[in-house]
Design an enzyme around this catalytic site. Sequence first.
Site, PDB file in Angstrom:
ATOM      1  CG  HIS A 162      -0.288   0.055   2.549  1.00 50.42           C
ATOM      2  ND1 HIS A 162       0.022  -1.094   3.224  1.00 50.42           N
ATOM      3  CD2 HIS A 162       0.119   1.071   3.349  1.00 50.42           C
ATOM      4  CE1 HIS A 162       0.591  -0.788   4.385  1.00 50.42           C
ATOM      5  NE2 HIS A 162       0.673   0.528   4.485  1.00 50.42           N
TER       6      HIS A 162
ATOM      7  CG  HIS B 241       3.878   4.669   5.467  1.00 56.18           C
ATOM      8  ND1 HIS B 241       2.954   5.223   6.321  1.00 56.18           N
ATOM      9  CD2 HIS B 241       3.439   3.401   5.232  1.00 56.18           C
ATOM     10  CE1 HIS B 241       2.021   4.324   6.601  1.00 56.18           C
ATOM     11  NE2 HIS B 241       2.286   3.209   5.945  1.00 56.18           N
TER      12      HIS B 241
ATOM     13  CD  GLU C  98       3.510  -0.467   7.070  1.00 58.56           C
ATOM     14  OE1 GLU C  98       2.967   0.347   6.302  1.00 58.56           O
ATOM     15  OE2 GLU C  98       2.906  -1.058   7.977  1.00 58.56           O
TER      16      GLU C  98
HETATM   17 CO    CO Z   1       1.290   1.361   6.238  1.00 59.46          CO
END
Ligand code: CO
Length: 132
Positions: free
Chosen positions: A7, A79, A128
């Site tokens: 994502h 992010h 991430e």
């Molecule tokens: Co995230």
Amino acid sequence: MIGALNHIAIAVPDIEKATRLYKEVLGGKVSEPDAFPEHGVTVVFVELPNTKIEFLEPLGENSPIAAFLEKNPSGGIHHFCLEVDDVNASMKKVEDEGLRVLGPPKIGAHGKPVIFLHPKDCLGTLMEFEEG
Ligand code: CO
């Protein structure tokens, strides 16, 4: 080591407004908001054919995205998340290379272990890793 783009997360000051834009204007498949008090955010997912967009709205005191939104009042890309087979092994690998990891693995919004890498060690972007 890295796999699919899981994502992209956009910090937003108003998650209802973000939902309206993506649902009603752009015709996206948008989830109901989910509150994660332990992470200090409310999250909405936009399902795309090949990945997801997440909206993050601050929740409660000391939200980790509050400072970001102060600097970016209309929102911004906060992010992005790449999938890895094994978060612990990936953490060891990047730490051995001198990259800073922000805290121990935690269970993220999808119920899987995640870590975050320091943006200053990753081309200026918070990264991430999610196990998956
Ligand atoms: Co995230």
